[in-house]
Design a protein around this motif. Structure first.
Motif, mmCIF file in Angstrom:
data_model
loop_
_atom_site.group_PDB
_atom_site.id
_atom_site.type_symbol
_atom_site.label_atom_id
_atom_site.label_comp_id
_atom_site.label_asym_id
_atom_site.label_seq_id
_atom_site.Cartn_x
_atom_site.Cartn_y
_atom_site.Cartn_z
ATOM 1 N N SER A 1 -11.387 31.702 -4.372
ATOM 2 C CA SER A 1 -12.117 32.914 -4.518
ATOM 3 C C SER A 1 -11.969 33.332 -5.860
ATOM 4 C CB SER A 1 -11.829 33.989 -3.489
ATOM 5 O OG SER A 1 -11.934 33.466 -2.081
ATOM 6 N N ASP A 2 -12.464 34.548 -6.284
ATOM 7 C CA ASP A 2 -12.397 35.246 -7.430
ATOM 8 C C ASP A 2 -10.943 35.804 -7.501
ATOM 9 O OD1 ASP A 2 -15.018 35.058 -8.644
ATOM 10 O OD2 ASP A 2 -15.840 36.627 -8.001
ATOM 11 N N MET A 3 -10.449 35.535 -8.791
ATOM 12 C CA MET A 3 -8.980 35.899 -9.069
ATOM 13 C C MET A 3 -9.123 37.549 -9.517
ATOM 14 S SD MET A 3 -7.623 32.505 -10.923
ATOM 15 C CE MET A 3 -5.952 32.602 -10.491
ATOM 16 N N THR A 4 -8.100 38.015 -9.502
ATOM 17 C CA THR A 4 -7.707 39.312 -10.023
ATOM 18 C C THR A 4 -6.896 39.545 -11.279
ATOM 19 O OG1 THR A 4 -6.126 39.876 -8.289
ATOM 20 C CG2 THR A 4 -8.135 40.610 -7.724
ATOM 21 N N ASP A 5 -7.077 40.429 -11.934
ATOM 22 C CA ASP A 5 -6.181 40.434 -13.086
ATOM 23 C C ASP A 5 -4.998 41.478 -12.979
ATOM 24 O OD1 ASP A 5 -7.247 43.164 -13.044
ATOM 25 O OD2 ASP A 5 -8.436 43.003 -14.883
ATOM 26 N N GLY A 6 -4.095 41.697 -13.866
ATOM 27 C CA GLY A 6 -2.954 42.683 -13.578
ATOM 28 C C GLY A 6 -3.164 43.983 -13.146
ATOM 29 N N ALA A 7 -4.554 44.478 -13.506
ATOM 30 C CA ALA A 7 -4.872 45.714 -12.974
ATOM 31 C C ALA A 7 -5.504 45.845 -11.573
ATOM 32 C CB ALA A 7 -5.685 46.781 -13.964
ATOM 33 N N GLY A 8 -5.613 44.563 -11.036
ATOM 34 C CA GLY A 8 -6.213 44.342 -9.679
ATOM 35 C C GLY A 8 -7.670 44.321 -9.482
ATOM 36 N N PHE B 1 0.784 -1.195 0.116
ATOM 37 C CA PHE B 1 -0.024 -0.143 0.040
ATOM 38 C C PHE B 1 0.764 1.237 -0.117
ATOM 39 C CE2 PHE B 1 -2.242 3.296 2.235
ATOM 40 C CZ PHE B 1 -3.353 3.426 1.425
ATOM 41 N N ARG B 2 0.582 2.232 -0.862
ATOM 42 C CA ARG B 2 1.273 3.690 -0.823
ATOM 43 C C ARG B 2 0.187 4.793 -0.746
ATOM 44 N NH1 ARG B 2 6.382 2.965 -2.878
ATOM 45 N NH2 ARG B 2 6.926 4.909 -1.718
ATOM 46 N N LEU B 3 0.624 5.560 -0.213
ATOM 47 C CA LEU B 3 -0.122 6.914 0.061
ATOM 48 C C LEU B 3 0.569 8.187 -0.542
ATOM 49 C CD1 LEU B 3 -2.725 8.235 1.271
ATOM 50 C CD2 LEU B 3 -1.361 8.494 3.358
ATOM 51 N N ASN B 4 -0.236 8.751 -1.288
ATOM 52 C CA ASN B 4 0.625 9.973 -1.779
ATOM 53 C C ASN B 4 -0.386 11.157 -1.472
ATOM 54 O OD1 ASN B 4 2.733 10.890 -4.154
ATOM 55 N ND2 ASN B 4 1.004 12.157 -4.197
ATOM 56 N N GLN B 5 0.097 12.273 -0.715
ATOM 57 C CA GLN B 5 -0.568 13.333 -0.292
ATOM 58 C C GLN B 5 0.074 14.451 -1.001
ATOM 59 O OE1 GLN B 5 -3.371 13.779 1.685
ATOM 60 N NE2 GLN B 5 -3.223 15.844 0.824
ATOM 61 N N THR B 6 -0.783 15.451 -1.761
ATOM 62 C CA THR B 6 -0.639 16.483 -2.178
ATOM 63 C C THR B 6 -1.159 17.811 -1.597
ATOM 64 O OG1 THR B 6 0.275 15.722 -4.158
ATOM 65 C CG2 THR B 6 -0.168 17.963 -4.306
ATOM 66 N N PHE B 7 -0.580 18.828 -1.125
ATOM 67 C CA PHE B 7 -1.088 20.220 -0.923
ATOM 68 C C PHE B 7 -0.651 21.189 -1.719
ATOM 69 C CE2 PHE B 7 -1.100 17.928 3.113
ATOM 70 C CZ PHE B 7 -2.465 17.841 3.415
ATOM 71 N N GLU B 8 -1.428 22.109 -2.147
ATOM 72 C CA GLU B 8 -1.158 23.093 -3.176
ATOM 73 C C GLU B 8 -1.811 24.438 -2.507
ATOM 74 O OE1 GLU B 8 -0.475 22.759 -7.319
ATOM 75 O OE2 GLU B 8 -2.340 24.048 -7.481
ATOM 76 N N GLY B 9 -1.055 25.679 -2.782
ATOM 77 C CA GLY B 9 -1.613 26.992 -2.501
ATOM 78 C C GLY B 9 -1.234 28.073 -3.298
ATOM 79 N N TYR B 10 -2.153 28.832 -3.694
ATOM 80 C CA TYR B 10 -1.707 29.971 -4.600
ATOM 81 C C TYR B 10 -2.306 31.285 -4.233
ATOM 82 C CZ TYR B 10 -5.603 27.710 -6.978
ATOM 83 O OH TYR B 10 -6.974 27.249 -7.232
ATOM 84 N N SER B 11 -1.385 32.288 -4.334
ATOM 85 C CA SER B 11 -1.745 33.770 -3.993
ATOM 86 C C SER B 11 -3.070 34.216 -4.568
ATOM 87 C CB SER B 11 -0.658 34.624 -4.137
ATOM 88 O OG SER B 11 -0.196 34.870 -5.413
ATOM 89 N N ASN B 12 -3.150 34.214 -5.839
ATOM 90 C CA ASN B 12 -4.105 35.001 -6.519
ATOM 91 C C ASN B 12 -5.551 34.175 -6.531
ATOM 92 O OD1 ASN B 12 -5.755 36.566 -8.328
ATOM 93 N ND2 ASN B 12 -4.130 36.780 -9.809
ATOM 94 N N GLY B 13 -6.319 34.570 -5.651
ATOM 95 C CA GLY B 13 -7.532 33.803 -5.208
ATOM 96 C C GLY B 13 -7.668 33.223 -4.264
ATOM 97 N N ASN B 14 -6.498 33.273 -3.409
ATOM 98 C CA ASN B 14 -6.527 32.529 -2.154
ATOM 99 C C ASN B 14 -6.694 30.858 -2.139
ATOM 100 O OD1 ASN B 14 -5.526 35.016 -0.548
ATOM 101 N ND2 ASN B 14 -7.667 35.343 -0.604
ATOM 102 N N GLY B 15 -6.118 30.215 -3.299
ATOM 103 C CA GLY B 15 -6.613 29.161 -3.822
ATOM 104 C C GLY B 15 -5.976 28.066 -2.786
ATOM 105 N N PHE B 16 -6.444 26.935 -2.764
ATOM 106 C CA PHE B 16 -6.226 25.916 -1.963
ATOM 107 C C PHE B 16 -6.719 24.692 -2.523
ATOM 108 C CE2 PHE B 16 -6.975 22.588 1.245
ATOM 109 C CZ PHE B 16 -5.710 22.546 1.905
ATOM 110 N N VAL B 17 -5.550 23.541 -2.602
ATOM 111 C CA VAL B 17 -5.846 22.341 -3.402
ATOM 112 C C VAL B 17 -5.069 21.302 -2.381
ATOM 113 C CG1 VAL B 17 -5.723 20.808 -4.965
ATOM 114 C CG2 VAL B 17 -5.609 23.230 -5.532
ATOM 115 N N THR B 18 -6.237 20.135 -1.968
ATOM 116 C CA THR B 18 -5.627 19.162 -1.463
ATOM 117 C C THR B 18 -5.840 17.704 -2.176
ATOM 118 O OG1 THR B 18 -5.803 17.601 0.418
ATOM 119 C CG2 THR B 18 -7.474 18.811 0.116
#
Length: 676
Positions: free
Chosen positions: A223-230, A182-199
């Motif tokens: 959440s909603d992302m923002t473009d280059g103009a904010g 048995f193998r277990l693989n766990q991934t966490f990801e976060g990103y700044s634009n939209g305060n994204g989170f992935v598990t």
């Protein structure tokens, strides 16, 4: 109908330096790229170029999928030349366009780009102003195969002009290595634009050598992302749970047979959001829930020592439901036709059986790889308040014979498809007659490609293909369209090269140049925003893929897309093709440091484009940086991977030409995964 004259491909040559220099966004960076190259190490080539085939095909493997840190499936393939995205960062409104076909600002699909997940067709109905309905999460997949154009698609479907996108889910043995345990693989990801989170959690269990199970659960929230103009990018928020369950049993003499069962489920819920996911027309707001379930059972039989039998039988079932309810007061006056559109729940169920056999044999000096099979499919759509419900039953036979004659490979391909399209007795609002017609359509289609490999690493190739697009259920509301197949033909030609030790010991050069020209006629798809019906569409272009790799790990990757297109209406008026993408290029520089580090810088640019309404989308140039760290010393860090990326490094404000929304601004991403 008078056919428009076929002009020779005459496309202005493009160079990566000229294209980038012409972009105001790049010019504003000044000497930053030079400083950047002096302070950041660069990474390895991301992708192998398929220089040994006439089919314009690109394979994105699991390493590149992970490296790109994509938020949508569409973002996985935007690096392929010829592929353009429509609002690619928006999970609910994103779309895929290949060679000018696929998604547009009216429909999420035009049935000319086929998307398959483990062999199951993703819904291809023309749902008004809703994206491509591909809500599945990119972390579920280990490989994406993109075929551009028609010539390589006859074993997958009909009416394919843009191309095919095939997604393959992960297997338990990818994590167990085929060993019991048995193998277990766990991934966490976060990103700044939209305060994204992935598990993403993967459990892989192999109780015996012949039996394996995998379960994956992925949850993505942003959440909603923002473009280059904010400014906020509407519709870019997401709450996407996905799960995948897969089991495989290998059996028979010499373990030459296998059964694989896969269950894939994705859903999303949006509350009080505009009905129009492209945000171009205000129809009011809806509460919308989308659920997609795919089930597949696959049987493989490949007896050792028998080159005539390699059987693949795949039975798939797709169930997709889009529930939409009007939010009262969101549209002034609440006219009935708006409510009919916004309260229109749709339910699709597609059953598809494909049985294909591959045989290897010789006839004199000719060796053959013959792939032949049959396909049965049945699609049902419920009664639809804003459009027709009905059934679409199809039967097809196909054969593709790859014939090797010395250095020459000839590949003829044929397909015959029969369709029975039948409506229901429901009278839609605003209509006096029910959509109860019944239509049968059928026709042959096919093509041939030739590939000649010289002994010095160069190769030349060409192809011709003809296909018919049989009408979807949507066309039941128009008897003329429901009884007519769209037709198209495509010519392609190009050359490729593979070589090594060119400028130094251990270096490698690969490139492929492909030119194409496509004509589409008997058009029934693009009618919503057209004053006069279209008579023909002609598209043409050049796609370039190249890479140069040094023995010390440095590499350069280059992709260039130079498309063009013209549409002709029934009165002979000529305007730029509405699906035309801009000339674009993608340059990646990188370096691998052993097996531990992979660092890269990617420069993406596109020229400005004026559409058929004389609206101009400015050109742009953006930088993306990526770094991957894979510790090799064992211990607690064994099986760990850390990925860091910054997309749109200089926070440029831009919009791609086919999109209705601005692209995201700077987005910093961090992904950590561990295999236990």
């Amino acid at each position: 109908m008078t056919r428009a004259s076929i002009r020779p491909i005459g496309i202005t040559s493009i160079s990566i330096l000229a294209l980038m220099a012409a972009s105001p966004a790049v010019a504003q960076e000044g000497d930053l790229p030079g400083e950047f190259l002096g302070t950041i190490l660069l990474g390895q080539s991301k992708r192998e170029i398929l220089t040994d085939t006439a089919v314009p095909e690109t394979i994105i493997n699991e390493e590149e999928i992970q490296d790109r840190q994509a938020g949508t499936v569409a973002e996985l393939i935007d690096s392929v030349p010829g592929v353009s995205l429509v609002n690619g960062a928006s999970p609910s409104g994103s779309g895929i366009s290949i060679r000018g076909y696929g998604a547009n600002s009216v429909y999420g699909t035009d049935n000319k780009v086929l998307i398959q997940i483990d062999g199951a067709d993703s819904t291809g109905e023309e749902i008004y102003r809703i994206g491509n309905q591909l809500f599945t999460d990119p972390m579920l997949y280990k490989q994406v195969n993109v075929i551009r154009g028609t010539v390589g698609t006859f074993e997958y479907g009909s009416g394919i002009i843009g191309g095919v996108v095939q997604l393959e889910t992960k297997d338990a043995s990818d994590f167990t290595g085929g060993e019991i345990g048995f193998r277990l693989n766990q991934t966490f990801e976060g990103y700044s634009n939209g305060n994204g989170f992935v598990t993403s959690t993967i459990g892989a269990w192999q109780p015996t050598e012949d039996l394996e199970f995998l379960f994956n659960y992925t949850y993505r929230n942003q959440s909603d992302m923002t473009d280059g103009a904010g400014d906020t990018i509407p519709g870019s928020s997401a709450d996407l749970p996905s799960w995948l369950a897969k089991g495989k049993y290998t059996f028979g003499q010499d373990r030459d047979q296998s059964l694989t069962l896969v269950l894939n489920n994705t859903e999303t819920q949006e509350l009080d959001v505009p009905y129009d996911t492209f945000y171009t027309v205000d129809f009011g707001n809806v509460n919308r829930t989308v659920k997609k379930q795919m089930t597949g059972l696959r049987y493989r039989y490949s007896p050792i020592g028998n080159d005539l039998v390699d059987l693949d039988v795949n039975l798939t079932y797709t169930d997709e439901q889009i529930d939409s309810s009007y939010v009262w007061g969101s549209y002034p006056g609440n006219p009935q036709f708006i409510r009919d559109l916004l309260d229109a729940d749709s339910h699709y169920r597609t059953t598809r059986l494909v049985a294909k056999n591959t045989s290897y044999f010789s006839t004199g000096a000719v060796s053959h790889q013959l792939r032949a099979g049959v396909e049965l499919s049945n699609t049902k759509r419920n009664d639809f308040r804003a459009g027709p419900g009905g059934t679409d039953q199809r039967f097809a036979v196909f054969a593709v014979d790859e014939m090797q004659i010395g250095n020459l490979t000839l590949t003829p391909a044929v397909r015959y498809e029969y369709q029975n399209l039948k409506g229901t007795d429901v009278v839609a609002p605003g209509h006096t007659d029910p959509y109860n017609g019944q239509y049968t359509n059928s026709g042959p289609m096919g093509g041939i490609s030739a590939f000649y490999q010289f002994n010095n690493g160069f190769a030349v190739f060409g192809s011709a293909a003809y296909t018919q697009g049989l009408p979807p259920i949507d066309d039941l509301d128009n008897p003329e369209y429901a009884d007519t197949a769209e037709q198209s033909r495509t010519y392609e030609a190009g050359f490729s090269y593979t070589g090594g030790d060119i400028f130094g010991d251990g270096d490698a050069v690969r490139f492929k140049v492909n030119a194409y020209q496509t004509l589409l006629w008997d058009i029934s798809t693009y009618t919503t925003s057209t004053v006069f019906d279209l008579a023909e569409v002609q598209t043409e272009g050049v796609e370039i893929e190249g890479s140069y790799v040094l023995a010390n790990g440095f590499y350069t990757d280059l992709n260039i897309n130079v498309p063009n297109g013209t549409e002709y209406d029934e009165r002979g008026n000529e305007t730029p093709w509405r699906g035309r993408a801009p000339q674009s290029a993608r340059l990646t520089l990188g370096k691998r440091i052993g097996d531990t580090w992979d660092l890269s810088w990617e420069l993406v640019g596109a020229k400005g484009l004026t559409d058929r309404y004389d609206d101009r989308t400015p050109g742009f140039g953006i930088s993306n940086v990526r770094a991957t760290w894979k510790p090799q010393d064992g211990g607690l860090l064994e099986g760990t991977q850390v990925r860091f990326g910054v997309e749109n490094l200089f926070d440029r404000d831009f919009r791609t030409a086919l999109s209705t929304l601005n692209a995201p601004g700077r987005n910093v991403k961090l992904t950590v995964s561990k295999l236990f």
